[in-house]
Design a protein around this motif. Structure first.
Motif, PDB file in Angstrom:
ATOM      1  N   PRO A  96      -1.949  -4.437  11.120  1.00 29.81           N
ATOM      2  CA  PRO A  96      -1.135  -5.090  12.155  1.00 29.81           C
ATOM      3  C   PRO A  96       0.023  -5.915  11.633  1.00 29.81           C
ATOM      4  CG  PRO A  96      -3.217  -6.249  11.866  1.00 29.81           C
ATOM      5  CD  PRO A  96      -3.316  -4.988  11.063  1.00 29.81           C
ATOM      6  N   ASN A  97      -0.013  -6.306  10.376  1.00 28.71           N
ATOM      7  CA  ASN A  97       1.051  -7.149   9.828  1.00 28.71           C
ATOM      8  C   ASN A  97       1.954  -6.415   8.848  1.00 28.71           C
ATOM      9  OD1 ASN A  97       0.089  -9.503  11.213  1.00 28.71           O
ATOM     10  ND2 ASN A  97      -1.580  -9.606   9.727  1.00 28.71           N
ATOM     11  N   ALA A  98       1.782  -5.114   8.742  1.00 34.99           N
ATOM     12  CA  ALA A  98       2.541  -4.338   7.763  1.00 34.99           C
ATOM     13  C   ALA A  98       3.727  -3.636   8.400  1.00 34.99           C
ATOM     14  CB  ALA A  98       1.630  -3.303   7.097  1.00 34.99           C
ATOM     15  N   THR A  99       4.790  -3.515   7.611  1.00 34.66           N
ATOM     16  CA  THR A  99       5.920  -2.662   7.970  1.00 34.66           C
ATOM     17  C   THR A  99       5.780  -1.356   7.207  1.00 34.66           C
ATOM     18  OG1 THR A  99       7.374  -4.547   8.372  1.00 34.66           O
ATOM     19  CG2 THR A  99       8.429  -2.423   7.938  1.00 34.66           C
ATOM     20  N   VAL A 100       5.919  -0.242   7.912  1.00 37.75           N
ATOM     21  CA  VAL A 100       5.782   1.085   7.316  1.00 37.75           C
ATOM     22  C   VAL A 100       7.157   1.608   6.936  1.00 37.75           C
ATOM     23  CG1 VAL A 100       5.042   3.460   7.718  1.00 37.75           C
ATOM     24  CG2 VAL A 100       3.700   1.557   8.631  1.00 37.75           C
ATOM     25  N   HIS A 101       7.250   2.160   5.723  1.00 36.56           N
ATOM     26  CA  HIS A 101       8.491   2.753   5.236  1.00 36.56           C
ATOM     27  C   HIS A 101       8.212   4.205   4.849  1.00 36.56           C
ATOM     28  CE1 HIS A 101      10.088  -1.430   4.395  1.00 36.56           C
ATOM     29  NE2 HIS A 101       8.771  -1.634   4.332  1.00 36.56           N
TER      30      HIS A 101
ATOM     31  N   LEU B  62       0.839  -1.194   0.000  1.00 37.03           N
ATOM     32  CA  LEU B  62       0.000   0.000   0.000  1.00 37.03           C
ATOM     33  C   LEU B  62       0.875   1.245   0.000  1.00 37.03           C
ATOM     34  CD1 LEU B  62      -2.850   1.286   0.280  1.00 37.03           C
ATOM     35  CD2 LEU B  62      -2.572   1.077   2.769  1.00 37.03           C
ATOM     36  N   PHE B  63       0.567   2.169  -0.894  1.00 37.69           N
ATOM     37  CA  PHE B  63       1.266   3.442  -0.963  1.00 37.69           C
ATOM     38  C   PHE B  63       0.348   4.538  -0.436  1.00 37.69           C
ATOM     39  CE2 PHE B  63       3.269   0.690  -3.991  1.00 37.69           C
ATOM     40  CZ  PHE B  63       4.624   0.999  -3.919  1.00 37.69           C
ATOM     41  N   ASP B  64       0.698   5.082   0.735  1.00 37.16           N
ATOM     42  CA  ASP B  64      -0.081   6.065   1.476  1.00 37.16           C
ATOM     43  C   ASP B  64      -1.359   5.432   2.033  1.00 37.16           C
ATOM     44  OD1 ASP B  64       1.801   8.078   1.266  1.00 37.16           O
ATOM     45  OD2 ASP B  64       0.881   8.982  -0.494  1.00 37.16           O
ATOM     46  N   THR B  65      -1.959   6.136   2.995  1.00 41.36           N
ATOM     47  CA  THR B  65      -3.066   5.519   3.727  1.00 41.36           C
ATOM     48  C   THR B  65      -4.269   6.434   3.910  1.00 41.36           C
ATOM     49  OG1 THR B  65      -2.246   6.221   5.919  1.00 41.36           O
ATOM     50  CG2 THR B  65      -1.408   4.124   5.033  1.00 41.36           C
ATOM     51  N   GLY B  66      -4.273   7.597   3.248  1.00 40.97           N
ATOM     52  CA  GLY B  66      -5.389   8.509   3.437  1.00 40.97           C
ATOM     53  C   GLY B  66      -5.314   9.227   4.772  1.00 40.97           C
ATOM     54  N   ALA B  67      -6.402   9.917   5.127  1.00 39.88           N
ATOM     55  CA  ALA B  67      -6.383  10.841   6.260  1.00 39.88           C
ATOM     56  C   ALA B  67      -7.039  10.309   7.521  1.00 39.88           C
ATOM     57  CB  ALA B  67      -7.085  12.143   5.867  1.00 39.88           C
ATOM     58  N   ALA B  68      -7.876   9.278   7.411  1.00 38.46           N
ATOM     59  CA  ALA B  68      -8.718   8.860   8.555  1.00 38.46           C
ATOM     60  C   ALA B  68      -9.479  10.093   9.051  1.00 38.46           C
ATOM     61  CB  ALA B  68      -7.890   8.192   9.635  1.00 38.46           C
ATOM     62  N   ASN B  69      -9.333  10.438  10.322  1.00 38.61           N
ATOM     63  CA  ASN B  69     -10.103  11.572  10.872  1.00 38.61           C
ATOM     64  C   ASN B  69      -9.253  12.827  11.057  1.00 38.61           C
ATOM     65  OD1 ASN B  69      -8.485  10.777  12.967  1.00 38.61           O
ATOM     66  ND2 ASN B  69     -10.112  10.704  14.510  1.00 38.61           N
ATOM     67  N   LEU B  70      -8.080  12.882  10.394  1.00 40.89           N
ATOM     68  CA  LEU B  70      -7.155  13.998  10.625  1.00 40.89           C
ATOM     69  C   LEU B  70      -7.393  15.194   9.719  1.00 40.89           C
ATOM     70  CD1 LEU B  70      -3.717  12.183  11.139  1.00 40.89           C
ATOM     71  CD2 LEU B  70      -5.384  12.911  12.858  1.00 40.89           C
TER      72      LEU B  70
ATOM     73  N   PRO C 272      -7.377  -5.168   5.998  1.00 40.54           N
ATOM     74  CA  PRO C 272      -6.157  -4.460   6.420  1.00 40.54           C
ATOM     75  C   PRO C 272      -5.037  -5.391   6.870  1.00 40.54           C
ATOM     76  CG  PRO C 272      -8.085  -3.351   7.284  1.00 40.54           C
ATOM     77  CD  PRO C 272      -8.583  -4.620   6.675  1.00 40.54           C
ATOM     78  N   GLU C 273      -5.383  -6.496   7.507  1.00 43.29           N
ATOM     79  CA  GLU C 273      -4.346  -7.406   8.006  1.00 43.29           C
ATOM     80  C   GLU C 273      -3.612  -8.143   6.882  1.00 43.29           C
ATOM     81  OE1 GLU C 273      -8.385  -9.482   8.739  1.00 43.29           O
ATOM     82  OE2 GLU C 273      -7.533  -7.453   8.826  1.00 43.29           O
ATOM     83  N   GLN C 274      -4.125  -8.058   5.649  1.00 39.58           N
ATOM     84  CA  GLN C 274      -3.446  -8.689   4.515  1.00 39.58           C
ATOM     85  C   GLN C 274      -2.320  -7.825   3.949  1.00 39.58           C
ATOM     86  OE1 GLN C 274      -7.273  -9.438   2.326  1.00 39.58           O
ATOM     87  NE2 GLN C 274      -6.339 -11.432   1.943  1.00 39.58           N
ATOM     88  N   VAL C 275      -2.284  -6.552   4.297  1.00 41.56           N
ATOM     89  CA  VAL C 275      -1.268  -5.649   3.754  1.00 41.56           C
ATOM     90  C   VAL C 275       0.088  -5.972   4.381  1.00 41.56           C
ATOM     91  CG1 VAL C 275      -0.525  -3.246   3.549  1.00 41.56           C
ATOM     92  CG2 VAL C 275      -2.949  -3.845   3.305  1.00 41.56           C
ATOM     93  N   ASP C 276       1.099  -6.196   3.522  1.00 37.28           N
ATOM     94  CA  ASP C 276       2.432  -6.585   3.982  1.00 37.28           C
ATOM     95  C   ASP C 276       3.363  -5.390   4.181  1.00 37.28           C
ATOM     96  OD1 ASP C 276       2.200  -9.596   3.768  1.00 37.28           O
ATOM     97  OD2 ASP C 276       1.745  -9.050   1.695  1.00 37.28           O
ATOM     98  N   GLU C 277       3.318  -4.451   3.244  1.00 37.02           N
ATOM     99  CA  GLU C 277       4.228  -3.309   3.281  1.00 37.02           C
ATOM    100  C   GLU C 277       3.434  -2.034   3.008  1.00 37.02           C
ATOM    101  OE1 GLU C 277       7.431  -3.767   3.969  1.00 37.02           O
ATOM    102  OE2 GLU C 277       7.497  -5.945   3.759  1.00 37.02           O
ATOM    103  N   ILE C 278       3.816  -0.952   3.684  1.00 37.35           N
ATOM    104  CA  ILE C 278       3.222   0.360   3.429  1.00 37.35           C
ATOM    105  C   ILE C 278       4.344   1.339   3.141  1.00 37.35           C
ATOM    106  CG2 ILE C 278       1.869   2.267   4.384  1.00 37.35           C
ATOM    107  CD1 ILE C 278       0.430   0.208   6.145  1.00 37.35           C
ATOM    108  N   TYR C 279       4.262   1.988   1.990  1.00 35.78           N
ATOM    109  CA  TYR C 279       5.250   2.983   1.603  1.00 35.78           C
ATOM    110  C   TYR C 279       4.586   4.360   1.625  1.00 35.78           C
ATOM    111  CZ  TYR C 279       8.091  -0.988   0.239  1.00 35.78           C
ATOM    112  OH  TYR C 279       8.812  -2.154   0.263  1.00 35.78           O
TER     113      TYR C 279
END
Length: 309
Positions: free
Chosen positions: A146-151, A91-99, A118-125
């Motif tokens: 919960p299973n992703a590493t953020v870069h 996943l590249f970026d994650t949007g704003a949620a409530n911010l 969401p738990e299927q996402v492995d990597e977030i850039y």
């Protein structure tokens, strides 16, 4: 008598008229990129007073908006990009949620509508740590992926997660620091954060390029499979109606306007010359297309709608 009956039927039909639906289809769009599958995820839209934010005379911006049949405040898409490489979900970026206000925060629902959890996402850039790019990392104080590493760019982490910088920020800017800390710090504490310090390959088919300017550690990414290439611009551009025709126009959100302009000009030129796709957080959804040189600027050509096959 007949007139009364006709009036009665007319009234009945008028009462039976369907109400306005006033909701949009789920915000995802899917296409193939070589052996990869790309799913664009929309987080919603936000109205931006771009005539006041773009660094050129407001009248000139309004004229450009009129040419594209839009107006200020400009209803601006916020998008993220999900890549299924066949072995990883990225996943590249994650949007704003409530911010960033009530009209955003739809990414999680659209991710699920697109067939993923969401738990299927492995990597977030992350392209950079502004609220509309990192807010979706958290929800209700809980890690969303919960299973992703953020870069993210090390320079961005060093700047936005720095308490001294937050303390010295203006009142208007403090929320950006606070949003970055609230969104990213839980992943750091969980050992699920890796800074990006240099250009290069992150995994097969995905590369990072440091493009500081919009923020100190802004990163753009390329995704490539079987000779097909997609450049994810992040916030190298905000207003298609203005910045494609004139890439020299910067915006108030840029921390270093000259550097942001140079990065945008280079990215546009490379994409047009190479003939590869671009995607951007603030292009109109579904936010993928090509660039063609057009005088001193560029013409944006959205992708043709396709069905997955």
């Amino acid at each position: 008598m007949m007139g009364a009956i006709a009036t009665m039927f007319a009234a009945a039909f008028a009462q039976a008229a369907a109400p306005m639906a006033k909701f949009q289809a789920p915000g995802f769009y899917r296409m193939a990129l070589g052996d990869f599958e790309v799913t664009v995820l929309n987080d919603g839209t936000v109205d931006l007073p771009v005539d006041k934010q773009l660094r050129q005379p407001a009248a000139k911006s309004i004229q450009a908006l009129d040419k594209s049949f839009v107006k200020a405040p400009l209803e601006t898409s916020v998008n993220a990009f999900l890549i299924n490489t066949g072995s990883k979900l990225v996943l590249f970026d994650t949007g704003a949620a409530n911010l960033f206000g009530p009209t955003l925060g739809k990414l999680a629902a659209n991710l699920k509508a697109a067939g993923y959890r969401p738990e299927q996402v492995d990597e977030i850039y992350i392209t950079h740590m502004h609220p509309d790019h990192v807010g979706g990392l958290m929800a209700g104080g809980q890690i969303v992926f919960p299973n992703a590493t953020v870069h993210a760019g090390k320079a961005d982490a060093d700047f936005w997660l720095n308490q001294v910088n937050m303390d010295n920020a203006s009142a208007d800017d403090k929320f950006v620091f606070q949003g970055a800390v609230a969104s990213v710090s839980p992943y750091i504490k969980a050992g699920r954060f890796q800074p990006i310090e240099a250009n290069g390959e992150l995994m097969p088919g995905i590369k990072a390029y440091l493009t500081a300017g919009h923020t100190p550690g802004h990163v753009t990414y390329t995704v490539e499979s079987k000779g097909q290439k997609l450049l994810l611009l992040g916030d190298l551009m905000h207003v298609a109606a203005v910045q494609f025709d004139d890439p020299s126009v910067t915006i108030a959100y840029d921390s270093d306007s000259p550097a942001a302009m140079t990065a945008r000009q280079q990215a546009f030129a490379d994409a047009a010359k190479g003939g590869y796709l671009i995607g951007a957080a603030h292009l109109q959804f579904p936010a993928i297309g090509h660039l063609r040189e057009n005088g001193k600027g560029y013409q944006y050509v959205p992708v043709n709608y396709t069905q997955p096959r």
